[in-house]
Write an enzyme that holds these catalytic residues in place. Structure first.
Site, mmCIF file in Angstrom:
data_model
loop_
_atom_site.group_PDB
_atom_site.id
_atom_site.type_symbol
_atom_site.label_atom_id
_atom_site.label_comp_id
_atom_site.label_asym_id
_atom_site.label_seq_id
_atom_site.Cartn_x
_atom_site.Cartn_y
_atom_site.Cartn_z
ATOM 1 N N LYS A 35 -46.886 61.056 88.745
ATOM 2 C CA LYS A 35 -47.689 60.379 89.776
ATOM 3 C C LYS A 35 -48.172 59.031 89.245
ATOM 4 O O LYS A 35 -48.109 58.771 88.034
ATOM 5 C CB LYS A 35 -48.882 61.263 90.159
ATOM 6 C CG LYS A 35 -49.871 61.520 89.026
ATOM 7 C CD LYS A 35 -50.889 62.583 89.415
ATOM 8 C CE LYS A 35 -51.834 62.865 88.256
ATOM 9 N NZ LYS A 35 -52.695 64.035 88.506
ATOM 10 N N ARG A 44 -62.173 70.569 93.930
ATOM 11 C CA ARG A 44 -61.461 69.426 94.499
ATOM 12 C C ARG A 44 -60.627 69.961 95.652
ATOM 13 O O ARG A 44 -61.164 70.192 96.726
ATOM 14 C CB ARG A 44 -60.639 68.727 93.412
ATOM 15 C CG ARG A 44 -60.161 67.352 93.793
ATOM 16 C CD ARG A 44 -59.560 66.589 92.622
ATOM 17 N NE ARG A 44 -58.334 67.209 92.073
ATOM 18 C CZ ARG A 44 -57.625 66.695 91.089
ATOM 19 N NH1 ARG A 44 -57.989 65.554 90.525
ATOM 20 N NH2 ARG A 44 -56.544 67.287 90.646
ATOM 21 N N HIS A 48 -56.051 74.043 88.694
ATOM 22 C CA HIS A 48 -56.232 72.861 87.850
ATOM 23 C C HIS A 48 -57.552 72.974 87.111
ATOM 24 O O HIS A 48 -58.576 73.330 87.713
ATOM 25 C CB HIS A 48 -56.208 71.605 88.736
ATOM 26 C CG HIS A 48 -56.037 70.334 87.970
ATOM 27 N ND1 HIS A 48 -55.079 70.162 86.994
ATOM 28 C CD2 HIS A 48 -56.709 69.160 88.023
ATOM 29 C CE1 HIS A 48 -55.158 68.943 86.503
ATOM 30 N NE2 HIS A 48 -56.151 68.312 87.097
ATOM 31 N N ARG A 69 -47.432 71.909 82.948
ATOM 32 C CA ARG A 69 -47.531 70.797 83.897
ATOM 33 C C ARG A 69 -48.262 69.598 83.291
ATOM 34 O O ARG A 69 -49.227 69.097 83.854
ATOM 35 C CB ARG A 69 -48.313 71.330 85.095
ATOM 36 C CG ARG A 69 -48.125 70.620 86.399
ATOM 37 C CD ARG A 69 -48.914 71.340 87.488
ATOM 38 N NE ARG A 69 -50.348 71.202 87.339
ATOM 39 C CZ ARG A 69 -51.252 72.178 87.536
ATOM 40 N NH1 ARG A 69 -50.892 73.379 87.904
ATOM 41 N NH2 ARG A 69 -52.537 71.950 87.363
ATOM 42 N N TYR A 103 -66.912 32.963 79.820
ATOM 43 C CA TYR A 103 -67.922 33.193 80.864
ATOM 44 C C TYR A 103 -69.134 33.916 80.291
ATOM 45 O O TYR A 103 -68.984 34.846 79.479
ATOM 46 C CB TYR A 103 -67.339 34.078 81.965
ATOM 47 C CG TYR A 103 -66.293 33.431 82.828
ATOM 48 C CD1 TYR A 103 -66.567 32.279 83.578
ATOM 49 C CD2 TYR A 103 -65.022 33.995 82.923
ATOM 50 C CE1 TYR A 103 -65.603 31.715 84.396
ATOM 51 C CE2 TYR A 103 -64.041 33.428 83.733
ATOM 52 C CZ TYR A 103 -64.337 32.282 84.474
ATOM 53 O OH TYR A 103 -63.382 31.739 85.274
ATOM 54 N N CYS A 160 -61.387 37.255 80.668
ATOM 55 C CA CYS A 160 -61.254 36.558 81.954
ATOM 56 C C CYS A 160 -60.191 37.267 82.800
ATOM 57 O O CYS A 160 -59.583 38.242 82.366
ATOM 58 C CB CYS A 160 -60.862 35.110 81.739
ATOM 59 S SG CYS A 160 -61.928 34.219 80.597
ATOM 60 N N MET A 161 -59.944 36.749 83.982
ATOM 61 C CA MET A 161 -58.960 37.367 84.866
ATOM 62 C C MET A 161 -57.551 37.332 84.264
ATOM 63 O O MET A 161 -56.815 38.318 84.308
ATOM 64 C CB MET A 161 -58.952 36.655 86.230
ATOM 65 C CG MET A 161 -58.058 37.333 87.246
ATOM 66 S SD MET A 161 -58.013 36.466 88.826
ATOM 67 C CE MET A 161 -59.610 36.848 89.497
ATOM 68 N N ASP A 162 -57.181 36.197 83.687
ATOM 69 C CA ASP A 162 -55.802 36.002 83.225
ATOM 70 C C ASP A 162 -55.672 35.717 81.731
ATOM 71 O O ASP A 162 -54.572 35.542 81.234
ATOM 72 C CB ASP A 162 -55.171 34.826 83.985
ATOM 73 C CG ASP A 162 -55.535 34.862 85.444
ATOM 74 O OD1 ASP A 162 -55.176 35.848 86.101
ATOM 75 O OD2 ASP A 162 -56.206 33.919 85.919
HETATM 76 C C1 LIG Z 1 -52.674 64.769 87.354
HETATM 77 C C2 LIG Z 1 -52.508 66.239 87.355
HETATM 78 C C3 LIG Z 1 -51.902 66.880 86.269
HETATM 79 C C4 LIG Z 1 -51.558 66.197 84.994
HETATM 80 O O1 LIG Z 1 -52.758 66.020 84.250
HETATM 81 P P1 LIG Z 1 -52.718 65.579 82.737
HETATM 82 O O2 LIG Z 1 -54.124 65.719 82.305
HETATM 83 O O3 LIG Z 1 -52.244 64.180 82.715
HETATM 84 O O4 LIG Z 1 -51.800 66.509 82.043
HETATM 85 C C5 LIG Z 1 -51.649 68.242 86.380
HETATM 86 N N1 LIG Z 1 -51.999 68.922 87.491
HETATM 87 C C6 LIG Z 1 -52.612 68.331 88.540
HETATM 88 C C7 LIG Z 1 -52.980 69.143 89.722
HETATM 89 C C8 LIG Z 1 -52.894 66.978 88.501
HETATM 90 O O5 LIG Z 1 -53.504 66.406 89.531
#
Ligand SMILES: *Cc1c(COP(=O)(O)O)cnc(C)c1O
Length: 376
Positions: free
Chosen positions: A38, A136, A170, A230, A271, A318-320
Site C-alpha cells: 500500500k 479501527r 490487526h 503480513r 528562516y 526550507c521547502m526545496d
Molecule cells: C499496513 C498494514 C499492515 C502492514 O503493517 P506493517 O507494520 O508495515 O507490517 C498489515 N496489516 C494491515 C491491516 C495494515 O493496515
C-alpha cells in the site's frame, strides 16, 4: 546518474528481494507470505515492488484501497491482491471483475457487498476483518461486544455472493516493547482465535487466517504465524531494531550540494534565524527540502552522509533546500552527492528527530522525487 537531478530516491530491488527471503526464512515453512505494498509500497514504487514479489513467489499482496489494487492489475499483476481498507459496496463490480479480494469491515458492509454481488450475478472473494483491540475497522469483538460481533461475523460469512477465503486482525502494539504491550497483543490474539473457533463451530471455515504484521513477525513468530504473515515495513528494511533478521534498507534518498559559501561567526542561517554560526563556517546548500519529504521538524537535529563523513544540518529546512555545515569536510564541493537516509545515514535518526516513525518518512518522499532503480 543524471547530473541535473537535485534530489532522487534510489530503490534497490536486490535489497527488497533480500528482505523478502529473510522474512520467508523467519516464518514457518508452509506459512503464506503477503507483501504489503500500500501507499506506493511505502514509497518504493508499488508496481515495481509487486512485480518483484510476484516473480519471487510471494502468495499475496495487500493494498489500502481500490485505486491501488487497480494500478497493480492494470500493470499486469495477476497474483491475489487483498484490499485491507474500506471499499464501498457500489464497487463490487470492479472488485469482482479484477479478481480483487476485499476486506469486510462490518455487517452492513457485508450486506452491501452481498446484495451487489447477487444483483450482478457474481461472487466477491473476501477476508473478514476482526477488530480485537485496534479500534479501527472490522467486526468489533472485544469485551462487551464479543457475542454480538462474533454473531454478526458468522452471519456475514453465510451471506450469498461472498466467497469467504480468509479472516484477519490487526495489532495495535505488537511492535512496542514492555509487559503491558505484550499482554495487550496476546489478548488481541486470544480474542482472534476465539472468534475463529466460534465461527468454525458454526460451520464456517477459513482457508487463510492471518494477523502477523511487522511487529508480530519480529516478536511473536512462529506463534502468531497461522496461515499467512503480513509484513509491510520489514520488507523495506525497517522495524528490525536489533537487526536480528539482517534486513537491508531499500531506499536511499540522495541529493546534491548545490553551492558552498563561507560565513563569518555570528551569521544566522535560514528562516526564523534558528541557527547562528559560532565559527568561520563553510556552509553547503542541499537540493532537498520538506516538499521532497524531509520533515521540517527535524531541522537542526540531523547529520547526513557526504564525502566519507557526516555533515550536520543547520537552520530551518526550507521547502526545496536545506543547509549543512561542511567546515569539517573540506573536500566536499558543489555537485557532490549527499545521502539523506539509506545506507549510511539512518532514517530512524531522522524519524526520532521529527517525532515520528520511519513509515511516515518513507511515505512522505514526495511525487517530485524521481525513483531510480539502483542496487546498493
Ligand atoms: C499496513 C498494514 C499492515 C502492514 O503493517 P506493517 O507494520 O508495515 O507490517 C498489515 N496489516 C494491515 C491491516 C495494515 O493496515
Amino acid at each position: 546518474m543524471n547530473e541535473q537531478k537535485r534530489c532522487w530516491a534510489e530503490i534497490s530491488p536486490a535489497n527488497i528481494l533480500h528482505n523478502y527471503r529473510a522474512l520467508r526464512a523467519a516464518i514457518p515453512e508452509g506459512c503464506r507470505f503477503l507483501g504489503v505494498v500500500k501507499a506506493d509500497a511505502y514509497g518504493h514504487g508499488a508496481l515495481e515492488t509487486a512485480q518483484l514479489l510476484e516473480d519471487a513467489g510471494a502468495d499475496y499482496l495487500a493494498v489500502a484501497c481500490l485505486d491501488e489494487a487497480l494500478e497493480l492489475r492494470r500493470g499486469g499483476i495477476t497474483m491475489p491482491i487483498l484490499i485491507l481498507g474500506h471499499t464501498p459496496g457500489t464497487y463490487t463490480k470492479a472488485l469482482a471483475e479484477h479478481n480483487i479480494t476485499q476486506a469486510v469491515t462490518g455487517i452492513q458492509e457485508a450486506e452491501a457487498f452481498s446484495a451487489e454481488a447477487l444483483r450482478l450475478g457474481t461472487t466477491l472473494r473476501v477476508h473478514m476483518a476482526v477488530d480485537t483491540g485496534m479500534s479501527r475497522i472490522g467486526f468489533l469483538c472485544t469485551g462487551r461486544d464479543y457475542e454480538r460481533g462474533t454473531a454478526e461475523l458468522i452471519r456475514a460469512c453465510g451471506l450469498p455472493g461472498l466467497e469467504v477465503e480468509g479472516v484477519f486482525t490487526h495489532f495495535a502494539v505488537s511492535d512496542e516493547a514492555g509487559e503491558e504491550n505484550e499482554r495487550y497483543t496476546r489478548e488481541q490474539y486470544r480474542v482472534f482465535l476465539a472468534v475463529i473457533e466460534a465461527a468454525e463451530a458454526a460451520g464456517v471455515s477459513f482457508k487463510i487466517r492471518h494477523c502477523a504484521n511487522t511487529g508480530a513477525v519480529l516478536h511473536y513468530m512462529p506463534e502468531f504465524a497461522l496461515d499467512m504473515a503480513r509484513p509491510g515495513l520489514l520488507l523495506y528494511g525497517y522495524g528490525d531494531d536489533e537487526g536480528k533478521l539482517g534486513l537491508r534498507p531499500c531506499m536511499r534518498l540522495v541529493t546534491r550540494v548545490l553551492t558552498v559559501k563561507r560565513y563569518a561567526p555570528g551569521t544566522t542561517v535560514s528562516y526564523g534565524r534558528r541557527f547562528t554560526t559560532e565559527r568561520e563556517t563553510r556552509m553547503g546548500v542541499l537540493g532537498v527540502g520538506y516538499a521532497d519529504g524531509l520533515p521540517r521538524l527535524s531541522s537542526n537535529k540531523c547529520a547526513y552522509s557526504v564525502g566519507g563523513g557526516f555533515a550536520p544540518q543547520r537552520g530551518s529546512i526550507c521547502m526545496d533546500m536545506c543547509m549543512v555545515d561542511l567546515t569539517d569536510l573540506p573536500d566536499v564541493k558543489a555537485g557532490d552527492e549527499v545521502e539523506i537516509f539509506g545506507a549510511e545515514s539512518d532514517l530512524n535518526a531522522i524519524s526520532r528527530a521529527a517525532q515520528t516513525i520511519p513509515y511516515e518518512l518513507l511515505c512522505a518522499v514526495s511525487k517530485r522525487v524521481p525513483r531510480v532503480v539502483k542496487n546498493f
